[in-house]
Design a protein around this motif. Structure first.
Motif, PDB file in Angstrom:
ATOM      1  N   LEU A 138      13.745 -25.168  16.993  1.00 40.52           N
ATOM      2  CA  LEU A 138      12.523 -25.961  16.845  1.00 40.52           C
ATOM      3  C   LEU A 138      11.297 -25.066  16.869  1.00 40.52           C
ATOM      4  O   LEU A 138      10.169 -25.534  16.773  1.00 40.52           O
ATOM      5  N   GLY A 139      11.533 -23.774  17.062  1.00 41.74           N
ATOM      6  CA  GLY A 139      10.413 -22.858  17.174  1.00 41.74           C
ATOM      7  C   GLY A 139       9.814 -22.843  18.568  1.00 41.74           C
ATOM      8  O   GLY A 139       8.659 -22.467  18.746  1.00 41.74           O
ATOM      9  N   GLU A 140      10.596 -23.243  19.559  1.00 42.51           N
ATOM     10  CA  GLU A 140      10.121 -23.218  20.954  1.00 42.51           C
ATOM     11  C   GLU A 140      10.672 -21.987  21.661  1.00 42.51           C
ATOM     12  O   GLU A 140      11.872 -21.721  21.595  1.00 42.51           O
ATOM     13  N   GLU A 141       9.786 -21.301  22.363  1.00 45.47           N
ATOM     14  CA  GLU A 141      10.242 -20.149  23.130  1.00 45.47           C
ATOM     15  C   GLU A 141      10.758 -20.650  24.479  1.00 45.47           C
ATOM     16  O   GLU A 141      10.114 -21.454  25.150  1.00 45.47           O
ATOM     17  N   ALA A 383      21.800 -29.222  19.902  1.00 42.90           N
ATOM     18  CA  ALA A 383      20.978 -29.178  21.117  1.00 42.90           C
ATOM     19  C   ALA A 383      19.978 -28.018  21.056  1.00 42.90           C
ATOM     20  O   ALA A 383      18.930 -28.060  21.692  1.00 42.90           O
ATOM     21  N   PHE A 384      20.339 -26.986  20.318  1.00 38.59           N
ATOM     22  CA  PHE A 384      19.445 -25.833  20.198  1.00 38.59           C
ATOM     23  C   PHE A 384      18.705 -25.818  18.863  1.00 38.59           C
ATOM     24  O   PHE A 384      17.577 -25.345  18.780  1.00 38.59           O
ATOM     25  N   ASP A 385      19.387 -26.292  17.844  1.00 38.50           N
ATOM     26  CA  ASP A 385      18.867 -26.135  16.490  1.00 38.50           C
ATOM     27  C   ASP A 385      19.115 -27.423  15.720  1.00 38.50           C
ATOM     28  O   ASP A 385      19.985 -27.485  14.853  1.00 38.50           O
ATOM     29  N   HIS A 387      17.766 -28.993  13.369  1.00 40.85           N
ATOM     30  CA  HIS A 387      17.640 -29.048  11.906  1.00 40.85           C
ATOM     31  C   HIS A 387      18.600 -28.080  11.211  1.00 40.85           C
ATOM     32  O   HIS A 387      18.607 -27.987   9.984  1.00 40.85           O
ATOM     33  N   GLY A 388      19.388 -27.361  12.009  1.00 46.25           N
ATOM     34  CA  GLY A 388      20.389 -26.470  11.421  1.00 46.25           C
ATOM     35  C   GLY A 388      19.816 -25.356  10.573  1.00 46.25           C
ATOM     36  O   GLY A 388      20.358 -25.025   9.520  1.00 46.25           O
ATOM     37  N   ILE A 389      18.718 -24.759  11.035  1.00 48.54           N
ATOM     38  CA  ILE A 389      18.094 -23.715  10.205  1.00 48.54           C
ATOM     39  C   ILE A 389      18.509 -22.290  10.590  1.00 48.54           C
ATOM     40  O   ILE A 389      18.269 -21.369   9.829  1.00 48.54           O
ATOM     41  N   LEU A 390      19.115 -22.102  11.769  1.00 52.33           N
ATOM     42  CA  LEU A 390      19.412 -20.741  12.219  1.00 52.33           C
ATOM     43  C   LEU A 390      20.815 -20.311  11.787  1.00 52.33           C
ATOM     44  O   LEU A 390      21.807 -20.891  12.212  1.00 52.33           O
ATOM     45  N   ASN A 391      20.875 -19.313  10.933  1.00 57.79           N
ATOM     46  CA  ASN A 391      22.155 -18.757  10.460  1.00 57.79           C
ATOM     47  C   ASN A 391      23.167 -19.844  10.076  1.00 57.79           C
ATOM     48  O   ASN A 391      24.320 -19.770  10.489  1.00 57.79           O
ATOM     49  N   PRO A 392      22.774 -20.844   9.288  1.00 59.11           N
ATOM     50  CA  PRO A 392      23.718 -21.931   9.020  1.00 59.11           C
ATOM     51  C   PRO A 392      24.985 -21.408   8.342  1.00 59.11           C
ATOM     52  O   PRO A 392      24.916 -20.586   7.445  1.00 59.11           O
ATOM     53  N   GLY A 393      26.120 -21.863   8.828  1.00 60.88           N
ATOM     54  CA  GLY A 393      27.395 -21.519   8.211  1.00 60.88           C
ATOM     55  C   GLY A 393      27.991 -20.197   8.647  1.00 60.88           C
ATOM     56  O   GLY A 393      29.128 -19.903   8.339  1.00 60.88           O
ATOM     57  N   ARG A 394      27.239 -19.384   9.358  1.00 54.92           N
ATOM     58  CA  ARG A 394      27.772 -18.055   9.678  1.00 54.92           C
ATOM     59  C   ARG A 394      28.950 -18.127  10.656  1.00 54.92           C
ATOM     60  O   ARG A 394      29.921 -17.406  10.531  1.00 54.92           O
ATOM     61  N   LEU A 395      28.832 -19.025  11.622  1.00 57.72           N
ATOM     62  CA  LEU A 395      29.891 -19.147  12.628  1.00 57.72           C
ATOM     63  C   LEU A 395      30.862 -20.282  12.261  1.00 57.72           C
ATOM     64  O   LEU A 395      32.064 -20.099  12.252  1.00 57.72           O
ATOM     65  N   TYR A 396      30.315 -21.447  12.016  1.00 57.50           N
ATOM     66  CA  TYR A 396      31.149 -22.600  11.664  1.00 57.50           C
ATOM     67  C   TYR A 396      30.746 -23.079  10.280  1.00 57.50           C
ATOM     68  O   TYR A 396      29.567 -23.074   9.928  1.00 57.50           O
ATOM     69  N   ARG A 397      31.711 -23.543   9.540  1.00 60.10           N
ATOM     70  CA  ARG A 397      31.550 -23.700   8.108  1.00 60.10           C
ATOM     71  C   ARG A 397      30.429 -24.634   7.648  1.00 60.10           C
ATOM     72  O   ARG A 397      29.634 -24.289   6.796  1.00 60.10           O
ATOM     73  N   ASP A 398      30.380 -25.813   8.237  1.00 57.97           N
ATOM     74  CA  ASP A 398      29.483 -26.806   7.641  1.00 57.97           C
ATOM     75  C   ASP A 398      28.085 -26.860   8.238  1.00 57.97           C
ATOM     76  O   ASP A 398      27.237 -27.591   7.780  1.00 57.97           O
TER      77      ASP A 398
ATOM     78  N   ARG B 474      15.572 -39.534  28.804  1.00 58.37           N
ATOM     79  CA  ARG B 474      16.618 -40.076  27.942  1.00 58.37           C
ATOM     80  C   ARG B 474      16.905 -39.063  26.845  1.00 58.37           C
ATOM     81  O   ARG B 474      16.002 -38.400  26.343  1.00 58.37           O
ATOM     82  N   CYS B 475      18.190 -38.958  26.474  1.00 60.81           N
ATOM     83  CA  CYS B 475      18.572 -37.928  25.519  1.00 60.81           C
ATOM     84  C   CYS B 475      17.871 -38.092  24.179  1.00 60.81           C
ATOM     85  O   CYS B 475      17.477 -37.114  23.555  1.00 60.81           O
ATOM     86  N   ALA B 476      17.733 -39.311  23.743  1.00 54.56           N
ATOM     87  CA  ALA B 476      17.099 -39.546  22.445  1.00 54.56           C
ATOM     88  C   ALA B 476      15.692 -38.965  22.426  1.00 54.56           C
ATOM     89  O   ALA B 476      15.227 -38.431  21.419  1.00 54.56           O
ATOM     90  N   GLU B 477      15.073 -39.047  23.572  1.00 54.61           N
ATOM     91  CA  GLU B 477      13.695 -38.586  23.663  1.00 54.61           C
ATOM     92  C   GLU B 477      13.629 -37.055  23.706  1.00 54.61           C
ATOM     93  O   GLU B 477      12.740 -36.429  23.127  1.00 54.61           O
ATOM     94  N   LEU B 478      14.622 -36.442  24.374  1.00 54.20           N
ATOM     95  CA  LEU B 478      14.628 -34.987  24.469  1.00 54.20           C
ATOM     96  C   LEU B 478      14.757 -34.331  23.101  1.00 54.20           C
ATOM     97  O   LEU B 478      14.211 -33.263  22.863  1.00 54.20           O
ATOM     98  N   GLY B 479      15.492 -34.993  22.227  1.00 53.35           N
ATOM     99  CA  GLY B 479      15.741 -34.406  20.912  1.00 53.35           C
ATOM    100  C   GLY B 479      14.463 -34.130  20.167  1.00 53.35           C
ATOM    101  O   GLY B 479      14.360 -33.180  19.404  1.00 53.35           O
ATOM    102  N   ALA B 480      13.476 -34.928  20.402  1.00 49.24           N
ATOM    103  CA  ALA B 480      12.238 -34.787  19.641  1.00 49.24           C
ATOM    104  C   ALA B 480      11.086 -34.370  20.531  1.00 49.24           C
ATOM    105  O   ALA B 480       9.944 -34.475  20.151  1.00 49.24           O
ATOM    106  N   MET B 481      11.434 -33.922  21.738  1.00 49.42           N
ATOM    107  CA  MET B 481      10.354 -33.676  22.685  1.00 49.42           C
ATOM    108  C   MET B 481       9.570 -32.420  22.347  1.00 49.42           C
ATOM    109  O   MET B 481      10.119 -31.350  22.161  1.00 49.42           O
TER     110      MET B 481
END
Lengths: 399, 496
Positions: A138-141, A383-385, A387-398, B474-481
């Motif tokens: 998400l571009g968050e440090e 949970a980390f990415d 939008h799937g923008i970081l190295n997409p596909g490099r580790l897992y295919r889809d 709530r998890c839904a909220e964390l996703g876009a936080m």
């Protein structure tokens, strides 16, 4: 591919943030030394961390080193050697995972969780990765872990980033545990008739109190390609056991180990022993130009000989980790052969990673096997990415 | 005051129904709902907090664990997993509206595999029982938390437990090969096996030390190590903590990683000596125990170096164990430090921060100031090799305000640890104890990232809620936080 090489943290954060907003995939790279490892990334832009380089804090008596992720391994090894310390997980200084003669960056070594022959006794890269700061998709440090050797505060995210191949976050600063480098090393070399005998010797001696910190087996054809004269000259398959530590301790344990082995053995001392284990670590003997597919297997150590017998056709393989790691060069770089390798490995427990292979094959298969329910792995990625923008596909295919 | 997640009144009023339902999923005798019987589970090793659970379920196998979790997931019931209940951070503190899931009945050693140097055990097996089971062949399981007689291996995985030997041999996470885990929705997952390292995302790495928030461990494959041929210990007294600290740094700088390196300050030494009579030098301001293990030749050689270093750093007393009996006597004092302090004070509160070792004099001095300010004594035992402090704050729970002052004192110590570059917890875990201090070490963004990972495993946040994270989203909220200026969106959302 557009190459972006920021010189500051804020530029990196901004690059990732703008890519996240535009949903624009981004390939992540340290020095590019491991570009051949993993599936090809489909991205128009590549973020290079080469500009983010340098050791920030090195406190030998605290056993920690903090560096920017793009710091060359060479620089880190030099700094540690000056204080007679090392990275105990023994990352290879090789061209194994790509091209050129660049050992890569500390970030790359950690992102690949790359460890050498000492892994069974000293732990993997993941075991020495104490903390980091990074930019998520998400571009968050953010940061996790710490800068001290003992810490259980919050989830152990360094473990998760180790081996994630840059698909979860762009590492900025990393802290690793460093340890005193052993003063001396010797290798006990035992000529054996075949892999079963060699492997049995390793399994047996590893159960004794010799503190063996390298346990490998070389088929005769591979030993014959060694750069170490005494290894090459034997003309036999070899079981190899390394002992490291203070001179007194090494001499003492070496004598005890040789007595325990019983059959004739030889000793390799400092420089020869070192050269031999570098060769094993770098899989040098299995890397001729015409190589088509090189597999790295992690298997139950006691199953090593059985798997080698099933997959080690033509003798182009070697065994490390007392049987727990097999490097196998396969003639066929095909989807069918991939299935065969995986079937044999998975029947005995463990996994197989294609560490070198043609791009078309790496694109067609799962280079890294999925070891957990795909949906869970995918949620972890999100949970980390998200939008799937970081190295997409490099580790897992889809994704 | 500790606030826990908003109570699920519906669950509380359905207690009898829940107990009856659970009794169909596990053996009926393994469901406990009687208030008197539930009192046995009301706290763990952090006894300042007590709360009986809604009901307790004690499954006997993986399938029963999965059935209980699936049921709770469907009914949206909270679940608190528990091993032996020895957590010092309240990791197994029950919830009034939650099911306590006790893993104690899964207590068998399933297989010992010497060729692969591992053992496969159920989570309720006590830590020390593993070493006992493999001792005849000269093996042991390395991590040795001081509660190892009682603490379960499943709990060790959840907390990533350490011990006095972890500088050389690592914590729990460095000594595991495989896990079987049941996720909150009842799905059973195996990670790792008898081989080393994951091929991709290191699930075992993230599950270990996740304090029961991500999954319930139902089987553990641990590495077995060969016991070194010999071990000897050195006891060295110093006229100041600084000098003792310098000796520790010099030993490591000399390239020696001892099997254990412990330090005690004068108040701790006094309490211990009075209790155990280990022969500790009472005049020492700082006492070191340094243990070396390996072959006889190696230990003799290194012991010579360590002795020379200790002398050079001004040791006022120096003894090397001459027999196994003497080595154990040296350790007997250190291992009895907590109960010894328990003898000189009605209550004590054990803290667990890690600092860069070079900051030790500063931290000890500041702690002495705090001790005066709070009017509470403190004794220090310290895993000196890895910088892990265990200040023991002495208080009397029967005196009004004493517990609150002890907790404030403890919080200030931990904040100080973070301030000097260390961390809140080296081995005891965050639990409920240090939960509200997490923001001193982590930003909102840092914590939101961790919580999003939690959501990948348990989106309804039913598994051990109220632990580790100070605020609930709530998890839904964390996703876009997105966080701007340290302010979170939706300030009205109920949090705990």
């Amino acid at each position: 591919m557009q190459r972006i090489q920021p010189e500051s943290i804020s530029e990196i954060v901004e690059t990732v943030r703008s890519c996240a907003e535009a949903r624009r995939p981004l390939a992540i790279e340290g020095s590019g030394s491991k570009s051949g490892l993993g599936r090809p990334v489909d991205a128009e832009a590549m973020l290079s961390l080469r500009g983010l380089s340098g050791i920030r804090v090195y406190q030998p008596d605290e056993l920690v080193l903090t560096a920017w992720s793009g710091t060359p391994m060479r620089e880190i090894w030099d700094a540690l050697a000056e204080k007679r310390q090392h990275l105990a997980f023994e990352p290879a200084a090789s061209t194994l995972y790509g091209s050129g003669n660049d050992a890569g960056t500390i970030g790359g070594v950690l992102a690949g969780n790359l460890s050498g022959p000492r892994r069974p006794s000293a732990g993997a890269a993941r075991d020495h990765f104490l903390g980091f700061s990074a930019v998520n998709g998400l571009g968050e440090e953010f940061k996790a872990g710490g800068k001290v050797v003992k810490n259980v505060t919050g989830y152990d995210l360094p473990k998760l980033l180790a081996g994630s191949m840059g698909t979860l976050a762009v590492m900025l600063e990393v802290t690793v545990k460093v340890l005193p480098a052993p003063e001396k090393q010797r290798t006990v070399m035992m000529p054996v008739s075949d892999v079963v005998a060699g492997h049995r010797c390793l399994i047996t001696q590893l159960q004794e109190a010799f503190e063996i910190d390298g346990a490998a087996f070389l088929p005769a054809s591979v030993a014959a390609r060694s750069s170490v004269d005494l290894v090459r000259a034997r003309g036999s398959a070899l079981a190899l056991m390394r002992l490291t530590g203070s001179p007194v301790s090494v001499a003492d344990r070496c004598a005890a180990l040789r007595a325990a082995v019983g059959s004739p053995t030889e000793e390799l001392h400092s420089a020869r022993s070192q050269a031999l284990w570098s060769e094993i670590n770098e899989v040098a003997a299995l890397l001729p130009a015409e190589l088509t597919a090189l597999w790295r297997l992690s298997v139950p150590p006691a199953s090593g000989a059985k798997i080698a017998a099933e997959l080690g056709e033509g003798g182009d393989w070697l065994m490390d980790w007392g049987g727990g790691r097999l490097w196998i060069a396969r003639r066929n770089a095909t989807v069918e052969d991939t299935a065969l390798v995986r079937k044999v490995v998975e029947a005995l427990g463990g996994h197989a990673t294609l560490v070198r292979g043609p791009e078309h094959l790496r694109k067609a298969i799962d280079v890294f096997p999925m070891e957990a329910p795909p949906s869970l792995l995918q949620r972890m990625k999100a949970a980390f990415d998200p939008h799937g923008i970081l190295n997409p596909g490099r580790l897992y295919r889809d994704w | 005051m500790l606030t826990m997640p908003a109570l699920d009144e519906e669950a509380i009023s359905a207690r009898e129904q829940v107990a009856a339902d659970l009794a169909r999923l596990v053996a009926p005798a393994s469901v406990i709902a009687a208030p008197a019987a539930l009192k046995a589970y009301e706290s763990d090793g952090l006894t300042a907090y007590r709360q009986p659970p809604l009901v307790a379920a004690l499954p006997g196998n993986t399938a029963e664990v999965a059935a209980v979790l699936r049921y709770c997931h469907e009914r949206k019931l909270k679940v608190v997993p528990r091993g032996s209940g020895t957590s010092l951070s309240g990791g197994a503190l029950p919830l009034a509206d939650g099911v306590l899931l006790g893993l104690g009945k899964l207590n068998r050693i399933l297989e010992i595999d010497y060729d692969n140097r591992c053992a496969i055990v159920q989570p309720g097996v006590p830590n020390l029982a593993i070493s006992h089971a493999v001792a005849e062949r000269g093996f042991y399981y390395a991590p040795d938390p001081s509660s190892q007689i009682a603490c379960s291996i499943g709990g060790n995985v959840a907390e990533n437990s350490g011990g006095v030997h972890c500088l050389k041999y690592g914590l729990t996470t460095n000594n595991l090969l495989g896990l079987e885990v049941v996720l909150m929705d009842g799905d059973v997952m195996r990670v790792g096996g008898r081989h080393f390292d994951a091929a991709g995302y290191d699930l075992m790495g993230i599950l270990t030390g996740s304090e029961g928030l991500l999954g319930v461990v139902t089987e553990v494959t641990v590495r077995l190590l060969r016991r070194p041929p010999t071990a000897r210990a050195l006891l060295a007294g110093f006229a100041s903590n600084e000098a003792a600290g310098e000796a520790v740094a010099a030993i490591i700088a000399a390239g020696i990683i001892p099997a254990g390196m412990e330090m005690m300050d004068r108040p701790a030494v006094a309490a211990v000596e009075d209790f155990v009579h280990a022969g500790y030098p009472l005049e020492a301001e700082g006492l070191l125990i340094v243990e070396l293990d390996g072959t006889v030749a190696e230990v003799d050689e290194l012991m010579g170096h360590v002795q020379a270093i200790a002398q050079q750093k001004g040791a006022t007393s120096l003894r090397v164990s001459q027999s196994e009996q003497e080595r154990l006597t040296f350790w007997a004092g250190r291992k009895a430090a907590f109960p010894a302090v328990g003898r000189i004070s009605p209550d004590y509160y054990c803290m667990d921060g890690t600092i860069p070792r070079s900051k030790l004099p500063l931290v000890l001095n500041r702690m002495a100031e705090m001790s005066q300010r709070f009017g509470l004594r403190v004794a220090n035992v310290f895993h000196a090799g890895d910088g892990n402090l265990h200040p023991l704050i002495l208080y009397d729970a029967n005196k009004a305000g004493d517990l609150e002052r002890a907790e404030q004192f403890g919080a200030e110590i931990l904040k100080l640890c973070v301030e000097v570059g260390g961390v809140l917890t080296g081995e005891h875990g965050v639990g409920v104890e240090k939960r509200d201090l997490m923001p001193t070490m982590f930003s909102e963004v840092d914590l939101a990232q961790q919580m999003r990972l939690k959501c990948a495993f348990d989106p309804e946040q039913l598994l051990n809620p109220g632990k580790v994270f100070p605020t609930l989203h709530r998890c839904a909220e964390l996703g876009a936080m997105h966080v701007s200026g340290g302010k979170l969106p939706f300030p009205d959302l109920p949090r705990f």
